[in-house]
Scaffold this motif. Structure first.
Motif, PDB file in Angstrom:
ATOM      1  N   VAL A 169      99.966  14.162  31.005  1.00 12.81           N
ATOM      2  CA  VAL A 169      98.850  14.742  30.244  1.00 12.81           C
ATOM      3  C   VAL A 169      97.636  14.872  31.169  1.00 12.81           C
ATOM      4  O   VAL A 169      96.964  13.878  31.474  1.00 12.81           O
ATOM      5  N   ARG A 170      97.397  16.097  31.603  1.00 13.28           N
ATOM      6  CA  ARG A 170      96.270  16.321  32.504  1.00 13.28           C
ATOM      7  C   ARG A 170      94.939  15.983  31.794  1.00 13.28           C
ATOM      8  O   ARG A 170      94.714  16.399  30.663  1.00 13.28           O
ATOM      9  N   GLY A 171      94.112  15.193  32.481  1.00 10.35           N
ATOM     10  CA  GLY A 171      92.797  14.864  31.917  1.00 10.35           C
ATOM     11  C   GLY A 171      92.774  13.608  31.059  1.00 10.35           C
ATOM     12  O   GLY A 171      91.732  13.237  30.535  1.00 10.35           O
ATOM     13  N   LEU A 172      93.945  12.960  30.921  1.00 11.44           N
ATOM     14  CA  LEU A 172      94.007  11.723  30.124  1.00 11.44           C
ATOM     15  C   LEU A 172      93.744  10.514  31.019  1.00 11.44           C
ATOM     16  O   LEU A 172      94.385  10.361  32.059  1.00 11.44           O
ATOM     17  N   GLY A 173      92.805   9.649  30.632  1.00 10.31           N
ATOM     18  CA  GLY A 173      92.496   8.458  31.417  1.00 10.31           C
ATOM     19  C   GLY A 173      93.289   7.254  30.944  1.00 10.31           C
ATOM     20  O   GLY A 173      93.937   7.277  29.890  1.00 10.31           O
ATOM     21  N   PHE A 174      93.228   6.170  31.745  1.00 18.84           N
ATOM     22  CA  PHE A 174      93.907   4.926  31.370  1.00 18.84           C
ATOM     23  C   PHE A 174      92.877   3.869  31.000  1.00 18.84           C
ATOM     24  O   PHE A 174      91.876   3.678  31.692  1.00 18.84           O
ATOM     25  N   HIS A 175      93.118   3.203  29.899  1.00 19.33           N
ATOM     26  CA  HIS A 175      92.277   2.109  29.423  1.00 19.33           C
ATOM     27  C   HIS A 175      93.143   0.861  29.461  1.00 19.33           C
ATOM     28  O   HIS A 175      94.088   0.749  28.688  1.00 19.33           O
ATOM     29  N   SER A 198      95.347   2.500  38.881  1.00 21.67           N
ATOM     30  CA  SER A 198      93.926   2.413  39.255  1.00 21.67           C
ATOM     31  C   SER A 198      93.234   3.771  39.409  1.00 21.67           C
ATOM     32  O   SER A 198      92.067   3.903  39.028  1.00 21.67           O
ATOM     33  N   PRO A 199      93.916   4.819  39.922  1.00 19.83           N
ATOM     34  CA  PRO A 199      93.189   6.094  40.044  1.00 19.83           C
ATOM     35  C   PRO A 199      92.750   6.680  38.706  1.00 19.83           C
ATOM     36  O   PRO A 199      91.841   7.496  38.640  1.00 19.83           O
ATOM     37  N   LYS A 200      93.427   6.266  37.623  1.00 22.53           N
ATOM     38  CA  LYS A 200      93.075   6.827  36.302  1.00 22.53           C
ATOM     39  C   LYS A 200      92.352   5.807  35.430  1.00 22.53           C
ATOM     40  O   LYS A 200      92.172   6.031  34.234  1.00 22.53           O
ATOM     41  N   LEU A 201      91.969   4.662  36.006  1.00 22.18           N
ATOM     42  CA  LEU A 201      91.393   3.580  35.193  1.00 22.18           C
ATOM     43  C   LEU A 201      89.938   3.880  34.820  1.00 22.18           C
ATOM     44  O   LEU A 201      89.066   3.963  35.677  1.00 22.18           O
ATOM     45  N   TRP A 202      89.686   4.016  33.520  1.00 22.58           N
ATOM     46  CA  TRP A 202      88.355   4.389  33.031  1.00 22.58           C
ATOM     47  C   TRP A 202      87.656   3.277  32.259  1.00 22.58           C
ATOM     48  O   TRP A 202      86.451   3.331  32.071  1.00 22.58           O
ATOM     49  N   HIS A 203      88.416   2.323  31.730  1.00 18.17           N
ATOM     50  CA  HIS A 203      87.787   1.296  30.880  1.00 18.17           C
ATOM     51  C   HIS A 203      88.727   0.092  30.819  1.00 18.17           C
ATOM     52  O   HIS A 203      89.938   0.239  30.958  1.00 18.17           O
ATOM     53  N   VAL A 204      88.150  -1.112  30.615  1.00 14.87           N
ATOM     54  CA  VAL A 204      88.960  -2.335  30.571  1.00 14.87           C
ATOM     55  C   VAL A 204      88.550  -3.197  29.365  1.00 14.87           C
ATOM     56  O   VAL A 204      87.359  -3.390  29.117  1.00 14.87           O
ATOM     57  N   HIS A 205      89.552  -3.698  28.649  1.00 14.39           N
ATOM     58  CA  HIS A 205      89.341  -4.733  27.623  1.00 14.39           C
ATOM     59  C   HIS A 205      89.801  -6.056  28.212  1.00 14.39           C
ATOM     60  O   HIS A 205      90.891  -6.128  28.793  1.00 14.39           O
ATOM     61  N   MET A 206      89.001  -7.097  28.044  1.00 11.48           N
ATOM     62  CA  MET A 206      89.409  -8.427  28.524  1.00 11.48           C
ATOM     63  C   MET A 206      89.306  -9.431  27.392  1.00 11.48           C
ATOM     64  O   MET A 206      88.290  -9.499  26.701  1.00 11.48           O
ATOM     65  N   HIS A 207      90.383 -10.197  27.213  1.00 10.74           N
ATOM     66  CA  HIS A 207      90.415 -11.303  26.242  1.00 10.74           C
ATOM     67  C   HIS A 207      91.588 -12.167  26.638  1.00 10.74           C
ATOM     68  O   HIS A 207      92.495 -11.720  27.352  1.00 10.74           O
TER      69      HIS A 207
END
Ligand SMILES: [Zn+2]
Length: 268
Positions: A169-175, A198-207
């Motif tokens: 999916v072009r333009g889809l980022g990874f969270h 990592s090249p598509k990593l846009w956001h991170v949740h940590m818990h």
């Protein structure tokens, strides 16, 4: 060294305006708005649009969007899949109204499909189809779309499957959701996600959790080695956004988790 921005996810059970205000009072940089019912249902948010925009602006925050995890975008029941895509579009349109330009969806799947190769392929193909439509719709409104890895065994939680969707999916980022990745594959699982996507990593949740259930504990209350994860993120130059997605009894637990993560970030 740039430090990522830290955010707080609003609780859709509470009043949205009070939730945003509280996020600022706790010292977060941004608010991750839970666009899900009951409190964060699109019609509630649109009804309060001007007030929401004002409280974000007055508190010097910015906002990103978070959808509910049970969206069935890979459903093999076509009318169900279509319904969720339409709801996704409604949420993207709501995001635009709220000046949110980044929103997530989750790699959810329900039922026994992921256990059977042919059914698994159908779910993944459907996901690709749904995400293409949502990414394109988002693009037309200036809202970027990203995909968060799920936690449970019968969902789409293998790195290979998540990558399969993102690659197509072009333009889809990874969270990245660190807690979910840890349940799926331990520390190696988390590190593999960071390394491969990592090249598509846009956001991170940590818990935190103990490796079995999606406990959403404060940082340091489970078994995840956050020092190693922060080092890996620093190594790839990650400086975007992090939300400690902690479901504590008091809002202070998310704040304490943020402070711990910041401390890990600035240490040598
Ligand atoms: Zn998450």
């Amino acid at each position: 060294m740039a430090i990522p921005k830290f955010g707080r996810l609003t609780n859709p059970m509470e009043n949205i305006l009070e939730e945003i205000d509280l996020t600022a009072k706790l010292g977060f940089d941004f608010v991750e708005i839970g666009i899900e019912g009951p409190g964060g249902d699109p019609k509630v948010l649109i009804r309060n649009k001007n007030k929401i925009l004002r409280v974000i602006r007055d508190n010097n925050l910015f906002a990103i969007g978070h959808t509910s995890w049970w969206f069935e975008l890979g459903s093999t029941y076509e009318s169900v899949r279509r319904g969720w895509v339409e709801e996704g579009k409604r949420i993207i349109m709501t995001s635009k109204e709220l000046e949110i330009n980044l929103i997530n969806f989750h790699t959810h799947s329900i039922g026994l499909f992921m256990d059977i190769p042919s059914a698994r392929k159908e779910v993944l193909d459907n996901y690709v189809k749904s995400m293409k439509e949502l990414v394109d719709y988002g693009k037309s409104l200036g809202v970027k779309v990203m995909l968060e890895n799920a936690a449970e065994r019968r969902e789409i939680c293998d790195l290979a499957d998540v990558k399969h969707i993102i690659d197509r999916v072009r333009g889809l980022g990874f969270h990245l959701d660190v807690g979910h990745a840890y349940i799926q594959g331990g520390m190696k699982g988390v590190m593999d996600y960071i390394r491969v996507l990592s090249p598509k990593l846009w956001h991170v949740h940590m818990h935190d959790n103990h490796g079995y259930e999606d406990e959403h504990l404060p940082i340091g209350s489970g078994k995840i080695q956050f020092g190693k994860i922060v080092s890996a993120l620093k190594k790839i130059g990650y400086d975007k956004t992090i939300t400690p997605e902690v479901f504590g009894k008091t809002p202070g637990s998310a704040q304490r988790s943020m402070k711990k993560l910041k401390k890990l970030w600035v240490r040598k």
